[in-house]
Design an enzyme around this catalytic site. Structure first.
Site, mmCIF file in Angstrom:
data_model
loop_
_atom_site.group_PDB
_atom_site.id
_atom_site.type_symbol
_atom_site.label_atom_id
_atom_site.label_comp_id
_atom_site.label_asym_id
_atom_site.label_seq_id
_atom_site.Cartn_x
_atom_site.Cartn_y
_atom_site.Cartn_z
ATOM 1 N N HIS A 22 24.984 45.045 36.515
ATOM 2 C CA HIS A 22 25.323 46.465 36.404
ATOM 3 C C HIS A 22 26.781 46.732 36.752
ATOM 4 O O HIS A 22 27.367 47.690 36.255
ATOM 5 C CB HIS A 22 24.358 47.301 37.234
ATOM 6 N N ARG A 31 22.276 56.662 31.697
ATOM 7 C CA ARG A 31 21.904 55.976 32.949
ATOM 8 C C ARG A 31 22.284 56.889 34.123
ATOM 9 O O ARG A 31 23.408 56.821 34.618
ATOM 10 C CB ARG A 31 22.659 54.656 33.073
ATOM 11 N N ARG A 41 17.489 58.794 31.410
ATOM 12 C CA ARG A 41 16.650 57.896 32.191
ATOM 13 C C ARG A 41 16.635 58.353 33.646
ATOM 14 O O ARG A 41 17.685 58.638 34.218
ATOM 15 C CB ARG A 41 17.190 56.473 32.099
ATOM 16 N N GLU A 94 10.418 46.890 29.861
ATOM 17 C CA GLU A 94 11.347 45.956 30.509
ATOM 18 C C GLU A 94 10.588 44.833 31.206
ATOM 19 O O GLU A 94 11.149 43.783 31.500
ATOM 20 C CB GLU A 94 12.203 46.694 31.538
ATOM 21 N N ASN A 134 17.774 43.893 28.379
ATOM 22 C CA ASN A 134 18.463 43.201 29.486
ATOM 23 C C ASN A 134 17.450 42.747 30.529
ATOM 24 O O ASN A 134 17.433 41.594 30.959
ATOM 25 C CB ASN A 134 19.477 44.118 30.166
ATOM 26 N N ASP A 135 16.623 43.693 30.933
ATOM 27 C CA ASP A 135 15.625 43.334 31.945
ATOM 28 C C ASP A 135 14.465 42.560 31.335
ATOM 29 O O ASP A 135 13.920 41.660 31.979
ATOM 30 C CB ASP A 135 15.108 44.598 32.646
ATOM 31 N N ARG A 180 19.467 38.085 35.953
ATOM 32 C CA ARG A 180 20.552 38.417 35.028
ATOM 33 C C ARG A 180 21.908 38.515 35.719
ATOM 34 O O ARG A 180 22.943 38.570 35.067
ATOM 35 C CB ARG A 180 20.243 39.729 34.280
ATOM 36 N N CYS A 193 17.581 49.706 23.662
ATOM 37 C CA CYS A 193 18.816 50.146 24.332
ATOM 38 C C CYS A 193 19.455 49.063 25.194
ATOM 39 O O CYS A 193 20.420 49.326 25.889
ATOM 40 C CB CYS A 193 18.565 51.402 25.147
HETATM 41 C C1 PEP Z 1 17.840 47.109 30.129
HETATM 42 O O1 PEP Z 1 17.324 46.573 31.104
HETATM 43 O O2 PEP Z 1 17.912 46.586 29.009
HETATM 44 C C2 PEP Z 1 18.449 48.444 30.255
HETATM 45 C C3 PEP Z 1 18.881 49.105 29.210
HETATM 46 O O3 PEP Z 1 18.587 48.928 31.520
HETATM 47 P P1 PEP Z 1 19.719 48.412 32.531
HETATM 48 O O4 PEP Z 1 20.647 47.490 31.814
HETATM 49 O O5 PEP Z 1 20.428 49.603 33.049
HETATM 50 O O6 PEP Z 1 18.889 47.718 33.579
HETATM 51 MG MG MG Z 2 16.889 47.811 32.863
#
Ligand code: PEP
Ligand code: MG
Length: 763
Positions: A376, A484, A520, A615, A638-639, A649, A686
């Protein structure tokens, strides 16, 4: 030349050191030829290979030996082969690494007498791929039969990635031949570029007190408001110090924590409070100025007293003041050192909260020893538009405070004390990047009138910070697919009130493109710790009290956020949709729905749509229970990648395991899309992969039609949608799903992209 078959397992540190030393050696050379020679020597010597060579492709695509350790030196520039020949050709042709202990038994083995390589039995080759094009091959060979250990294969692939970037830089910076330029930099550090752009400035390490100068004046908001701001900031700063002191005490004992306890006391000092109050009331000073001046008054008295002990106390007061000013929202980050350029912020680790407080007007680049692409802090750096290079081995020990650095966030390079020629080259590259962006825009303009070839695609934008909303609108996003909200929370110093949140959401909705705005709910916890939230010492925060779990553990916070959103949406009459992160159970959606319904009933408006983020892999196995509870679905790749592959990650040590192109991830995405289609659902994606041309192409092939990408990626993704032949997508899907490894998937996608929109590989 030595013959060697290493038997003992090699230490992981050996590979890391090799990467670092290669970068250093290359930095000290003045031409591409020397850089390649230094690289092959180091690889061969450190890893005990008999041969290490680099072949580069010429304009016809043939491979030409460019540097070697172990083959005949005269062969350099002479050995030339088409990609259809030999094992090296096979590596280039297939853009695929090849490691074999019995090269001579391989059907593609070909003997090249010029090199004298008949004696070599084992062969390893890694393609050098630059922006989707194979520009050469790195090979290693041994006389004896040698089984390449898995971690060595990974290390050589990482090294190849580094070599290819170095080749690119060297080619541009230091052409060989007469009149060679001098060594271009004192040193070159190589890491992972996670936020694009170039920053030039002097190093300031995080922890340097930025707040010793008077804060920039701001308008006086009235006596009552300023005193309230002071009281809130002081409480927040005290709480923050308490938490910090407790942590330090637990880890290092009471003596180590004593200084923070002292700061805490000073912040509570009634004399200080009286002085601040007097300055607000009598001089109409805003809280920041009043705090600053009140401490100066105290310090003046103390300094006059003389003895060193008392002067130390003055320093303590100033440190405590820094804490308080930070809590009042004065931008953190080091002050600009004297001299040219801005600040390059150096840290071992940078948390999302620290990143959120950086001032892009002062901090021109970020370099850190740890970190990753989808951490992040990196996502925030991209939001702020600050170039960043992370995961630089040994960074803290290699760079001195005040040193001049040029940070290349696109390639992951950090030049120490760069020569003027490097700066000039980077200025030229800036021009080239703008030219590439113009090519994308022109292609889009030329193709757009024909209408989208991939039908029904909707492109939305992901935003973290408000200024990105303007960019989302300018780049033509059809709405916001992910706001976010935790980035707003990370910039606060105490829980924001409903009123403050309403003001923030209203500003955001006013600046957003027309269309849906998916907001979100607070996705805190994990790596995104809020300094003012209750601290939990979690051994495994990524599997702990994060996202919706954290939110629901703070019912008042959840209620306040939902109320504020309902209020802001009603006032702005906006198409707000509420998204719940990291859902793993139906009751979480029910709990949020209840809050939403209560707040909507109180406001006398219909409830906003409620969505669930996919996720956690567990969602895939309980869709029939979860789908009826959600009005829409958004995939956070991502998650999802992190949890599906069991790879942190944020952890650069396992970076090579983290890939959204992993067959398991793609198959899960494919299965999910198909299953949702049977329910008449149209999910959006996303995660970061949607904003990468290869990722977007993969998602289009898998049938996804709503993509939410960072604002800068909207235009290239739109262009992709206009360039891709929809009829070819089913075949691409089949090919992608059949590919056995992430590297194979990427190769398949690169080829498809090269056919559909080659200029996107250059953009
Ligand atoms: C994700 O996890 O793909 C996501 C969009 O949320 P973040 O990257 O903020 O965890
Ligand atoms: Mg996420």
């Amino acid at each position: 030349m030595t013959t060697s078959e290493p038997v003992a397992p090699r230490e992981e540190g050996l590979y890391l050191l090799l990467l670092k030393d290669t970068a250093d050696a290359v930095a000290g050379t003045a031409s591409l030829d020397e850089a390649l020679a230094a690289t092959v020597d180091l690889v061969a010597e450190r890893l005990g290979f008999d041969v290490c060579s680099v072949y580069l492709t010429d304009e016809r695509g043939d491979l030409v030996l460019a540097a070697t350790h172990g083959l005949r030196p005269e062969a350099v520039g002479q050995v030339r082969m088409p990609q259809s020949e030999g094992l090296t050709g096979l590596v280039a042709e297939g853009e695929q690494a090849l490691f074999t202990s019995r090269a001579d038994e391989h059907p593609r083995f070909k003997f090249f007498p010029e090199t004298g390589e008949e004696r070599f039995r084992s062969f390893g080759g890694v393609p050098l791929v630059r922006r989707g094009r194979c520009v050469g091959v790195l090979t290693v060979q041994t006389v004896r039969e040698y089984r390449f250990p898995a971690n060595e294969v990974v290390a050589l692939q990482t090294l190849a990635g580094q070599v290819v970037s170095l080749i690119d830089v060297k080619r541009r910076l230091a052409p060989s031949g007469p009149g060679r330029p001098a060594t271009p930099a004192r040193g070159l550090l190589v890491g992972l570029g996670t936020s694009p752009g170039v920053g030039l400035g002097r190093v300031a390490a995080l922890g340097v007190d930025p707040l010793r100068a008077p804060p920039t004046p701001r308008p006086f908001a009235g006596e009552a408001e300023e005193l309230l701001r002071f009281a809130r900031a002081r409480d927040a700063a005290v709480r923050e110090l308490e938490v910090f002191a407790a942590q330090i005490e637990a880890e290092h004992g009471a003596a180590a924590a004593a200084i923070f306890r002292v700061h805490e006391e000073l912040l509570r000092d009634p004399d200080l409070e009286a002085r601040v109050r007097a300055r607000v009331v009598e001089h109409a000073e805003p809280a920041e100025q009043a705090v600053y001046q009140a401490v100066e008054e105290v310090v003046a008295i103390l300094s006059g007293a003389g003895p060193a002990k008392v002067r130390e106390k003055a320093d303590d007061f100033r440190d405590a003041r820094a804490q308080l000013l930070r809590a009042l929202g004065v931008a953190a980050g080091p002050a600009a050192p004297d001299g040219d350029g801005g600040v390059v912020l150096l840290a071992e680790v940078l948390t999302p909260a620290q990143t959120a407080h950086l001032d892009p007007a002062r901090v021109v680049a970020i370099v850190t020893q740890h970190g990753s692409e989808t951490s992040h802090a990196s996502i925030l750096a991209r939001s702020l538009g600050i170039p960043a290079v992370v995961a630089i081995p040994d960074l803290v020990a290699s760079v001195a405070e005040g040193e001049r650095l040029l940070v290349d966030g696109d390639n992951g390079f950090v030049f120490q004390d760069p020569a003027p020629q490097i700066e000039a080259e980077y200025r030229r590259r800036g021009e080239a990047a703008r030219a590439a962006a113009r090519v994308v825009a022109a292609e889009l303009a030329a193709r757009a009138p024909a209408g989208p070839l991939v039908a029904g695609v909707e492109l939305l934008a992901n935003v973290g910070l408000p200024h990105e909303l303007g960019a989302a609108r300018e780049h033509g996003a059809a709405g916001i697919g992910l706001l976010r909200t935790e980035f707003f929370f990370l910039q606060q110093h105490a829980w924001p009130t409903v009123k403050e949140q309403v003001a923030f959401y209203r500003r955001a909705l006013q600046a957003a493109p027309r269309g849906p705005v998916v907001v979100r709910l607070l996705d805190a916890g994990g790596d995104k710790t809020l300094p003012y939230a209750p601290a939990h010492d979690e051994p495994n925060p990524i599997l702990g009290l994060r996202s919706v779990r954290f939110l629901l553990s703070q019912p008042e916070v959840a209620r306040a956020q939902v109320e504020a959103l309902v209020e802001a949406a009603a006032l702005e009459q906006a198409d707000v949709r509420v998204l719940v992160p990291l859902v793993t159970a139906g009751w979480e959606l029910r709990a949020v729905r209840e809050l939403l319904e209560e707040a909507s009933a109180a406001r006398g408006v219909p409830p906003r749509p409620l969505g669930m983020m996919v996720e956690a892999p567990s969602v895939l196995y309980q869709l029939e229970h979860l789908l009826p509870l959600a009005d829409f679905v958004s995939l956070g790749t991502n998650d999802l990648t992190q949890y599906l592959l069991a790879v942190d990650r944020d952890n650069e040590l396992v970076r090579q395991y983290y890939s959204p192109y992993h067959p398991a991830v793609l198959r899960a995405l494919d299965w999910l899309r198909t299953r949702l289609a049977t329910e008449g659902r149209r999910p959006s994606v996303c995660g970061e992969m949607a904003g990468d041309p290869l990722g977007a192409l993969a998602l289009l092939a898998l049938g996804y039609r709503t993509l939410s990408v960072r604002p800068r990626a909207v235009l290239p993704t739109r262009c992709l949608v206009h360039c891709v032949d929809e009829a070819a997508l089913p075949a691409l899907r089949a090919e992608v799903l059949a590919a056995p490894t992430p590297a194979d998937v990427e190769r398949v996608l690169r080829r498809a992209l090269r056919q559909a929109a080659p200029f996107l590989l250059e953009a």
